[in-house]
Enzyme design. Sequence first.
Site, short mmCIF file in Angstrom:
data_model
loop_
_atom_site.label_atom_id
_atom_site.label_comp_id
_atom_site.label_asym_id
_atom_site.label_seq_id
_atom_site.Cartn_x
_atom_site.Cartn_y
_atom_site.Cartn_z
N TYR A 82 3.80 -1.53 21.59
CA TYR A 82 3.06 -1.74 20.34
C TYR A 82 2.50 -3.15 20.20
O TYR A 82 1.72 -3.42 19.29
CB TYR A 82 3.98 -1.48 19.13
CG TYR A 82 4.50 -0.07 19.04
CD1 TYR A 82 3.66 0.99 18.67
CD2 TYR A 82 5.83 0.23 19.33
CE1 TYR A 82 4.12 2.28 18.58
CE2 TYR A 82 6.31 1.54 19.25
CZ TYR A 82 5.45 2.55 18.88
OH TYR A 82 5.91 3.83 18.80
N HIS B 57 -1.84 -2.38 14.46
CA HIS B 57 -0.80 -2.37 13.43
C HIS B 57 0.09 -3.61 13.51
O HIS B 57 0.85 -3.88 12.58
CB HIS B 57 0.06 -1.12 13.59
CG HIS B 57 0.34 -0.39 12.31
ND1 HIS B 57 -0.32 -0.64 11.12
CD2 HIS B 57 1.24 0.60 12.03
CE1 HIS B 57 0.16 0.16 10.18
NE2 HIS B 57 1.10 0.91 10.70
N PHE C 236 10.81 -1.17 12.69
CA PHE C 236 9.63 -0.33 12.72
C PHE C 236 8.99 -0.36 11.33
O PHE C 236 9.64 -0.59 10.31
CB PHE C 236 9.90 1.11 13.20
CG PHE C 236 10.15 1.17 14.68
CD1 PHE C 236 9.08 1.22 15.57
CD2 PHE C 236 11.44 1.16 15.18
CE1 PHE C 236 9.30 1.26 16.94
CE2 PHE C 236 11.67 1.19 16.55
CZ PHE C 236 10.59 1.24 17.43
N ASN D 114 7.80 1.58 9.02
CA ASN D 114 8.18 2.37 7.85
C ASN D 114 9.41 1.86 7.13
O ASN D 114 9.65 2.25 5.98
CB ASN D 114 8.42 3.83 8.25
CG ASN D 114 7.14 4.53 8.69
OD1 ASN D 114 6.08 3.93 8.76
ND2 ASN D 114 7.25 5.80 8.99
N ASP E 141 -2.00 -5.68 8.60
CA ASP E 141 -3.30 -5.15 9.00
C ASP E 141 -3.92 -4.42 7.82
O ASP E 141 -3.22 -3.79 7.03
CB ASP E 141 -3.14 -4.20 10.18
CG ASP E 141 -2.16 -3.07 9.89
OD1 ASP E 141 -1.01 -3.35 9.52
OD2 ASP E 141 -2.55 -1.89 10.01
N ASN F 74 2.40 2.04 5.04
CA ASN F 74 3.82 2.39 5.05
C ASN F 74 4.74 1.18 5.03
O ASN F 74 5.85 1.25 4.48
CB ASN F 74 4.14 3.27 6.25
CG ASN F 74 3.59 4.67 6.10
OD1 ASN F 74 3.45 5.17 4.98
ND2 ASN F 74 3.26 5.31 7.21
#
Length: 224
Positions: A29, A34, A80, A82, A107, A128
């Site tokens: 990632y 993101h 993460f 969320n 972002d 999120n």
Amino acid sequence: MRAFCFGGGEIIPLMIKLFVGLGNPGPEYEATRHNAGFWWIDALARDWKLNLAPERSYHGLAARANINGQSVWLLEPQTFMNLSGKSVGALARFFKIAPEEILVVHDELDVVPGQAKLKFGGSHAGHNGLRDIHAQLGTGDYWRLRLGIGHPGVKSEVINWVLKKPLKEQREAIEDAIARTLHAAPALVAGEMEKATLIIHTSKPPRPKPPRREPGDGGTPAAP
């Protein structure tokens, strides 16, 4: 503590004590859109010569700086996206940092690459990471630095868009925005929010105005 009258007249404490960058952990990632918030915190840590280190109690990578006698934290949640609020809430509660003293860098689909916006409060707008921070802090009254990543144009493509690497020219534009907005960090720590806003919202240095000339003047600038 100095205070600032914002919007409808509410008094907001001035001074950012916690800079949070949002993203997802893991090499897969690292370069995705993101993770723009992580990129910003990484750049600030380099500027301040800090090393982000794992902090199990705060579920993230963190570093503390002393700026003009004030402790200031940098944080990258490793939960993460969320569950970002789990990390933010843990550190903020332990050090008694108020929501109004937190800046979350993330972002933003509705801002084009190369631009950034500073905002206080408001909804999570479907992000999120912000959604969970709202839940953990019990309020949306914290500062946000919205780094533009652009929109794919179709809502159904948003998830793929944010989890993919930006095109080379888009990444360069985002990096330019990060470099520019980092100049606002001292103002944010000092509570000079109007100055910080001007720096962040100015995508390019303003062009100097031409010298004022008097009517009929043959070219000699008028005296100030």
